[in-house]
Design an enzyme around this catalytic site. Structure first.
Site, PDB file in Angstrom:
ATOM      1  N   TRP A 181       0.865  -1.186   0.000  1.00  0.00           N
ATOM      2  CA  TRP A 181       0.000   0.000   0.000  1.00  0.00           C
ATOM      3  C   TRP A 181       0.900   1.233   0.000  1.00  0.00           C
ATOM      4  CZ3 TRP A 181      -0.412   4.032   3.674  1.00  0.00           C
ATOM      5  CH2 TRP A 181      -1.338   5.018   3.299  1.00  0.00           C
ATOM      6  N   GLU A 222      -3.008  -2.997  -2.517  1.00  0.00           N
ATOM      7  CA  GLU A 222      -4.175  -2.426  -1.822  1.00  0.00           C
ATOM      8  C   GLU A 222      -4.517  -1.060  -2.399  1.00  0.00           C
ATOM      9  OE1 GLU A 222      -3.461  -1.702   2.354  1.00  0.00           O
ATOM     10  OE2 GLU A 222      -5.567  -1.230   2.764  1.00  0.00           O
ATOM     11  N   LYS A 224      -6.928   2.475  -2.980  1.00  0.00           N
ATOM     12  CA  LYS A 224      -7.590   3.421  -2.088  1.00  0.00           C
ATOM     13  C   LYS A 224      -8.152   4.562  -2.917  1.00  0.00           C
ATOM     14  CE  LYS A 224      -6.608   5.998   2.139  1.00  0.00           C
ATOM     15  NZ  LYS A 224      -5.812   5.998   3.352  1.00  0.00           N
ATOM     16  N   ASP A 255      -9.623  -3.232   1.155  1.00  0.00           N
ATOM     17  CA  ASP A 255      -9.823  -2.639   2.484  1.00  0.00           C
ATOM     18  C   ASP A 255     -11.186  -1.965   2.430  1.00  0.00           C
ATOM     19  OD1 ASP A 255      -9.919  -0.476   4.433  1.00  0.00           O
ATOM     20  OD2 ASP A 255      -7.788  -0.780   4.789  1.00  0.00           O
ATOM     21  N   HIS A 258     -11.763   1.789   1.853  1.00  0.00           N
ATOM     22  CA  HIS A 258     -11.076   2.432   0.737  1.00  0.00           C
ATOM     23  C   HIS A 258     -11.924   2.647  -0.505  1.00  0.00           C
ATOM     24  CE1 HIS A 258      -6.696   1.568   2.188  1.00  0.00           C
ATOM     25  NE2 HIS A 258      -7.447   2.156   3.100  1.00  0.00           N
ATOM     26  N   HIS A 282      -8.533  -6.260   4.164  1.00  0.00           N
ATOM     27  CA  HIS A 282      -8.278  -5.484   5.368  1.00  0.00           C
ATOM     28  C   HIS A 282      -9.653  -5.148   5.896  1.00  0.00           C
ATOM     29  CE1 HIS A 282      -3.963  -3.640   5.222  1.00  0.00           C
ATOM     30  NE2 HIS A 282      -3.982  -4.925   5.527  1.00  0.00           N
ATOM     31  N   ASP A 290     -12.463   6.930   5.538  1.00  0.00           N
ATOM     32  CA  ASP A 290     -11.576   5.817   5.881  1.00  0.00           C
ATOM     33  C   ASP A 290     -11.003   6.042   7.278  1.00  0.00           C
ATOM     34  OD1 ASP A 290      -9.880   3.588   5.615  1.00  0.00           O
ATOM     35  OD2 ASP A 290      -8.272   4.834   4.829  1.00  0.00           O
ATOM     36  N   ASP A 292     -10.885   4.066   9.952  1.00  0.00           N
ATOM     37  CA  ASP A 292     -10.263   2.934  10.651  1.00  0.00           C
ATOM     38  C   ASP A 292     -10.744   2.772  12.088  1.00  0.00           C
ATOM     39  OD1 ASP A 292      -8.472   1.647   8.680  1.00  0.00           O
ATOM     40  OD2 ASP A 292      -7.600   3.644   8.572  1.00  0.00           O
ATOM     41  N   ASP A 322      -7.509  -4.230  10.022  1.00  0.00           N
ATOM     42  CA  ASP A 322      -6.788  -2.960   9.873  1.00  0.00           C
ATOM     43  C   ASP A 322      -7.594  -1.824  10.495  1.00  0.00           C
ATOM     44  OD1 ASP A 322      -5.133  -0.901   9.142  1.00  0.00           O
ATOM     45  OD2 ASP A 322      -5.632  -0.934   7.013  1.00  0.00           O
TER      46      ASP A 322
HETATM   47  C1  RNT Z   1      -4.085   2.882   4.707  1.00  0.00           C
HETATM   48  C2  RNT Z   1      -4.166   1.424   4.459  1.00  0.00           C
HETATM   49  C3  RNT Z   1      -3.050   0.616   5.043  1.00  0.00           C
HETATM   50  C4  RNT Z   1      -2.681   1.005   6.448  1.00  0.00           C
HETATM   51  C5  RNT Z   1      -1.815   0.005   7.165  1.00  0.00           C
HETATM   52  C6  RNT Z   1      -1.164   0.586   8.364  1.00  0.00           C
HETATM   53  O1  RNT Z   1      -5.197   3.563   4.283  1.00  0.00           O
HETATM   54  O2  RNT Z   1      -5.392   0.927   4.878  1.00  0.00           O
HETATM   55  O3  RNT Z   1      -3.367  -0.719   4.943  1.00  0.00           O
HETATM   56  O4  RNT Z   1      -3.809   1.224   7.228  1.00  0.00           O
HETATM   57  O5  RNT Z   1      -0.936  -0.557   6.297  1.00  0.00           O
HETATM   58 ZN    ZN Z   2      -5.647  -1.185   4.841  1.00  0.00          ZN
END
Ligand code: RNT
Ligand code: ZN
Length: 412
Positions: A181, A222, A224, A255, A258, A282, A290, A292, A322
């Site tokens: 990523w 990954e 985004k 993810d 994303h 993720h 996003d 988290d 994640d």
């Molecule tokens: C960031 C991504 C990535 C990170 C981690 C720490 O938007 O989701 O995966 O969160 O690698």
């Molecule tokens: Zn991620």
């Protein structure tokens, strides 16, 4: 009869074998991220968290070094049921004062982690190049930078990570997922959207050409849609990476924070399963963006789990977590999210998928709607509690975490 026996009988009436579900669940590995413990700061002395990802909050007790992080992981993982892997970032290298930059990290810098993961009896380690929080993120760019030295630095970093991943795979006799990523993108309207992507493509080609062992290491990319400070354009977009992965027979990592808020990863999983042998996740929880947030037992998580279970994709979908929350007890955050993922998988394992599928195929949509609603009233909680007790765990994990907070975290 106890609650579980009653539940077992009720599920059996619907054609569901709760014993089979419990046995399946305990064998589904979940790759648990190390970075919830220290707010994604890492151990290699990189610069402050950058790249459009943010932890907010200032809850006391953040792990400040390897010893503290290990202690927290040990405690948190002891409260998580099921099979676990540890998901590490390269920024968690143990350098012991050696002056070495990320382009030259070696397996020995991760040997202490291998020892620790063995001690915990986990299934393996997954790995991530860390292309943020570092001085060589130049103008917000890494693998797509127009500066050839910068690009080479990060290509070399990724190649170093692939070698380290081979070492992990050998040590645990289990694959190692390496997830790429990058934060690359632009805050405002770009003048050129193609060239950065062509540079990223070239960087990825160089990384994959290093000759890593595809039987041991699974590479994923990954995508985004946007990040803080890169609102207008990200180089590694969904279309870019999906096409790159398909053409180069590597893996996509989805993810669920994303994408646009009305796009669902649960719908993307079966789309990709039509084309890929494997895919990676993720699992996170985005609140409006996003963000988290800690994963909770919510509708989209259940849908994601359903897609994995009903498509016989347990061996195809690599589940990773994640999220990072610094506003609450970090161990509780870890355990709550991991348990929510397991709950969702159990929930999905207790659904009469074949019956529902045949209702769909015969266009019995009235019956399908009613049957899907019935699933929601089943005594799921009793089966979950039985699972925890078979795993040697209690439903309550907070009491123990609070004890650890007063004895350990509050003294930091
Ligand atoms: C960031 C991504 C990535 C990170 C981690 C720490 O938007 O989701 O995966 O969160 O690698
Ligand atoms: Zn991620």
């Amino acid at each position: 009869m106890n609650m579980y026996e009653l539940a077992k009988r009720e599920y059996a009436e619907k054609g569901i074998d709760t014993e089979a579900a419990l046995n399946a669940l305990k064998n589904i590995p979940i790759s648990v991220h190390c970075w919830q413990g220290d707010d994604v700061i890492g151990l290699d002395g990189g610069v402050a968290l950058s790249g459009g990802i943010q932890t907010t909050g200032n809850y006391p007790g953040r792990a400040r070094n390897f010893e503290e992080l290990k202690a927290d992981i040990k405690k948190a993982f002891s409260l998580m049921p099921g099979k676990k892997r540890l998901n590490l970032h390269a920024s968690y290298a143990i350098l012991n004062g050696e002056k070495v930059d990320r382009n030259a990290y070696r397996p020995e810098h991760f040997k202490p982690w291998v020892g620790f993961v063995n001690e915990l009896g986990l299934d393996g380690i997954d790995f991530n190049p860390t292309m943020f929080s570092h001085k060589n993120v130049k103008d917000g760019l890494t693998l797509s930078s127009p500066d050839e030295d910068i690009r080479k630095f990060w290509v070399d970093h990724c190649i170093a990570c692939l070698k380290i991943a081979e070492y992990f795979a050998d040590e645990f006799n289990s694959h190692c997922l390496v997830n790429i990523w990058i934060p690359d993108g632009f805050k405002d309207v770009p003048a050129d959207r193609l060239t950065p992507r062509l540079r990223l493509k070239d960087s990825l080609d160089k990384i994959l050409a290093c000759g890593y062992d595809r039987n041991k290491v699974v590479v994923a990319v990954e995508s985004k849609v946007f990040g803080i400070g890169v609102e207008s354009y990200t180089v590694g977009s969904n279309e870019f990476y999906q096409n790159y992965a398909a053409k180069n027979t590597i893996c996509c990592l989805l993810d669920n924070g994303h994408y646009h808020p009305l796009e669902y990863v649960s719908d993307k999983i079966p789309a990709l399963l039509a084309f890929y042998d494997k895919l990676a996740l993720h699992v996170t929880r985005g609140v409006r963006w996003d963000s988290d947030h800690v994963v909770l037992f919510e509708d989209e998580l259940k849908e994601i789990a359903k897609e994995i279970v009903r498509n016989n994709a347990i061996d195809k979908v690599m589940i990773g977590l994640d999220y990072f929350d610094a506003s609450i007890n970090r161990l509780s955050a870890w355990v709550t999210g991991q348990r929510a993922m397991q709950k969702a998988l159990l929930y999905a394992l207790l659904i009469p998928h074949e019956k529902l599928r045949s209702l769909q195929d015969s266009a019995a949509f009235t019956e399908l709607m009613v049957a899907q609603e019935e699933v929601k009233d089943m005594p799921f909680g009793a089966v979950w509690k039985e699972y925890l007790s078979r795993e040697g765990l209690k439903e309550d994990y907070l009491t123990e975490i609070k004890k650890y907070e007063s004895e350990v975290l509050n003294k930091r």
